[in-house]
Design a protein around this motif. Structure first.
Motif, short mmCIF file in Angstrom:
data_model
loop_
_atom_site.label_atom_id
_atom_site.label_comp_id
_atom_site.label_asym_id
_atom_site.label_seq_id
_atom_site.Cartn_x
_atom_site.Cartn_y
_atom_site.Cartn_z
N GLY A 391 0.64 -3.10 3.15
CA GLY A 391 -0.44 -4.05 2.94
C GLY A 391 -0.28 -5.31 3.76
N ASP A 392 0.76 -5.38 4.59
CA ASP A 392 1.00 -6.52 5.47
C ASP A 392 0.61 -6.17 6.90
N LEU A 393 0.11 -7.15 7.62
CA LEU A 393 -0.24 -6.98 9.01
C LEU A 393 0.89 -7.48 9.90
N GLY A 394 1.14 -6.77 10.99
CA GLY A 394 2.22 -7.18 11.89
C GLY A 394 1.96 -6.75 13.32
N MET A 395 2.89 -7.13 14.17
CA MET A 395 2.78 -6.82 15.61
C MET A 395 4.18 -6.84 16.20
N TRP A 396 4.43 -5.89 17.13
CA TRP A 396 5.68 -5.91 17.88
C TRP A 396 5.53 -6.83 19.08
N ASP A 397 6.56 -7.67 19.34
CA ASP A 397 6.51 -8.48 20.56
C ASP A 397 7.13 -7.70 21.71
N GLU A 398 7.20 -8.31 22.87
CA GLU A 398 7.68 -7.61 24.07
C GLU A 398 9.13 -7.18 23.97
N ASP A 399 9.91 -7.86 23.12
CA ASP A 399 11.33 -7.53 22.97
C ASP A 399 11.59 -6.58 21.81
N GLY A 400 10.51 -6.09 21.17
CA GLY A 400 10.70 -5.15 20.08
C GLY A 400 10.99 -5.79 18.74
N TYR A 401 10.59 -7.04 18.55
CA TYR A 401 10.77 -7.73 17.28
C TYR A 401 9.45 -7.79 16.54
N LEU A 402 9.51 -7.60 15.23
CA LEU A 402 8.34 -7.56 14.38
C LEU A 402 7.88 -8.96 14.02
N HIS A 403 6.58 -9.21 14.15
CA HIS A 403 5.99 -10.48 13.75
C HIS A 403 4.97 -10.24 12.65
N PHE A 404 5.09 -11.00 11.56
CA PHE A 404 4.17 -10.92 10.44
C PHE A 404 2.89 -11.67 10.79
N LYS A 405 1.73 -11.04 10.52
CA LYS A 405 0.46 -11.62 10.92
C LYS A 405 -0.52 -11.85 9.77
N GLY A 406 -0.15 -11.54 8.58
CA GLY A 406 -1.07 -11.75 7.46
C GLY A 406 -0.99 -10.62 6.46
N ARG A 407 -1.91 -10.63 5.48
CA ARG A 407 -1.86 -9.65 4.40
C ARG A 407 -3.20 -8.96 4.23
N LEU A 408 -3.11 -7.65 4.08
CA LEU A 408 -4.31 -6.90 3.74
C LEU A 408 -4.63 -7.06 2.25
N LYS A 409 -3.62 -7.15 1.45
CA LYS A 409 -3.81 -7.23 0.01
C LYS A 409 -4.08 -8.68 -0.40
N ASP A 410 -4.84 -8.83 -1.44
CA ASP A 410 -5.12 -10.16 -1.97
C ASP A 410 -3.97 -10.54 -2.92
#
Length: 514
Positions: A391-410
């Protein structure tokens, strides 16, 4: 007859006791408990449970803050082949009753001080469960853990336990308002425990803190990792910055885990300079990223090595780890997957996304739950495409590290607790003067997110923030009660009449600034 091979949670304590029974397992204030005593006392409690008419597979709830007796009781339940159901000791009596009934509990083990409190004096007997008081120290009166284990054998119960059997149910709040029971096998928790031990390099000489509640998956998994390695666990009953600082120094704690707000409180406390914290080799912060300025100060003045650990009750933590050598990174960087599980970013069609693409954070691995207790629909929904959906939104950066971007769940994450907005809204709507309520989480320096309510009153009705908060105390835990209640004339709505919570969040981002 050969003893059946067991790879269960109870074996963590037994194996460490066989390796070095005289070593200290638990420290609490001036008290010490060796591995041999922890193993024997938890065996005794297992025998008591089995002789009391309960059967392997029965559910046993626990309602208690941290203590040595908490650890003895938890491992005794697990050694008896029963299902441990720890309950958040900060919940309201109504919420505790729901969990105990939903879990089909057969017995409750409750902290003696908590049970004696006026708020619980009548509430616990009303559950209709046999009650055993988990008293600290020398209290061995009727109905206590000490009395229960007295005279019981200190040897292991003769049970053939299955590592894939249900070991525990931890309830976590869901967006529907009612808590969901995440079921874990012995194997899934053991996988996380061993992964944690490897990830943070626990050795027998370590002393780990237990400041966070042991009824939460994060602290229990770290404490169990320490016990698996023969390390000592320094137990704090609750968080008071002065008391915890004194405990860290007295017990020569080497590895501490706490929330960012706790670290901030200890850093700023006037007694900090008087405590020797030089034994600390690693400080883990959980639940949320650390403010860069606070992190820099902590690394200079508290402990030179800080790491971020993340996870969920459904995927026993840690699932993602942000190591000390990467703490120069800023923002919501969560690090990389731990050895036990895979982590990926997925779109709504089940396609795994590459670097720079935002999607839902998903996990898979042996630390995944068996499912939600008595909720096959929710279980299926969270297992789409063969991965656990956070339920969390994320993205991989260029070095392969996870970045949290927000929440799908309320869902609001405040002070390490999950608070579903709908639960708070339902409580507010129960007030006779309230017509509409919208609850959101807003940035807060101490709580990460603060539960914040916007309320429209019915025509001709009157109420203020204080009376609404007091109304909520009957059904909500303290951490669920809104930190701020704004009484407004109207709320932003879509053309179809839905409240636009994103507008509320965007327009009130600075509400708690300063």
């Amino acid at each position: 007859m050969n003893e059946p091979m067991q790879d269960t949670l109870g074996s963590l304590v037994s194996r460490s006791a066989r390796r070095n029974g005289a070593a200290t397992a638990l420290l609490e204030g001036g008290r010490r408990m060796s591995y041999a005593q922890l193993d024997e006392d938890s065996n005794r409690f297992a025998h008591y449970l089995l002789s009391s008419g309960l059967q392997p597979g029965d559910k046993v709830t626990m309602l208690s803050p941290n203590s040595m007796e908490f650890v003895v009781a938890a491992f005794g339940i697990l050694k008896a082949g029963m299902v441990w159901v720890p309950i958040n000791a900060m919940l309201s009596p109504t919420e505790v009753a729901y969990i105990a009934q939903h879990a089909e509990a057969r017995l409750m083990v409750a902290d003696a001080q908590l049970a004696a409190h006026p708020a619980w004096n009548a509430a616990l007997p009303a559950l209709g469960l046999p009650l055993l008081r988990c008293a600290t120290g020398a209290d061995s009166g009727d109905g206590t853990l000490a009395q229960a284990i007295a005279g019981q054998p200190g040897t292991a119960a003769e049970l053939a336990l299955d590592e894939n059997a249900l070991a525990l149910i931890m309830y976590t709040s869901g967006t529907t308002g009612n808590p969901k029971g995440a079921m874990h096998s012995h194997r899934s928790v053991l996988a996380a425990v061993m992964s944690n031990a490897v990830t943070v390099s626990i050795v027998q000489q370590d002393v780990l803190s237990a400041i966070l509640p042991l009824f939460h998956c994060a602290q229990f998994s770290m404490a169990a990792a320490g016990l698996a390695c023969g390390a000592a666990i320094s137990i704090s009953r609750g968080f008071d910055p002065a008391a915890v600082l004194a405990t860290l120094a007295r017990d020569r704690v080497t590895l501490v885990a706490a929330l960012p707000a706790m670290y901030g409180a200890m850093l700023m406390h006037p007694s900090r300079a008087g405590h020797d914290l030089s034994a600390l080799r690693l400080a883990i912060y959980a639940m949320a990223p650390m403010a860069p300025e606070l992190l820099r100060r902590l690394m200079q003045e508290f402990c030179p090595h800080f790491a971020l650990g993340s996870g969920q009750t459904e995927m026993f933590p840690m699932t993602v780890y942000f190591p000390p050598d990467q703490q120069h990174r800023t923002g919501n960087c969560w690090g990389q997957a731990t050895p036990v599980n895979d982590t990926a970013i997925m779109d709504t069609d089940g396609r795994l996304l590459g670097k720079g693409e935002i999607g839902e954070i998903v996990h898979r691995g042996p630390n995944a739950m068996l499912g939600y207790f008595k909720d096959p629909e929710a279980t299926a929904a969270t297992r789409r495409f063969g991965w656990h959906h956070t339920g969390d939104l994320g993205m991989w950066d260029e070095d392969g590290y996870l970045h949290f971007k927000g929440r799908l769940k309320d869902m609001i994450k405040t002070g390490g607790e999950n608070v579903p907005a709908i639960r708070v809204e339902e409580a507010l709507l129960g007030h006779p003067a309230v017509a509409v309520a919208a609850v959101v989480g807003l940035p807060h320096q101490e709580w990460i997110e603060a539960v914040t309510a916007f309320v429209c009153l019915k025509p001709g009705q009157a109420a203020d923030a204080d009376s609404l908060r007091e109304h909520c105390r009957g059904t909500l835990a303290g951490f669920e009660i809104p930190k701020h209640i704004a009484i407004v004339d109207n709320l932003p709505m879509t053309s179809t009449g839905k409240i636009q919570k994103h507008v509320l969040r965007a327009s009130h981002q600075a509400l708690y600034a300063g």
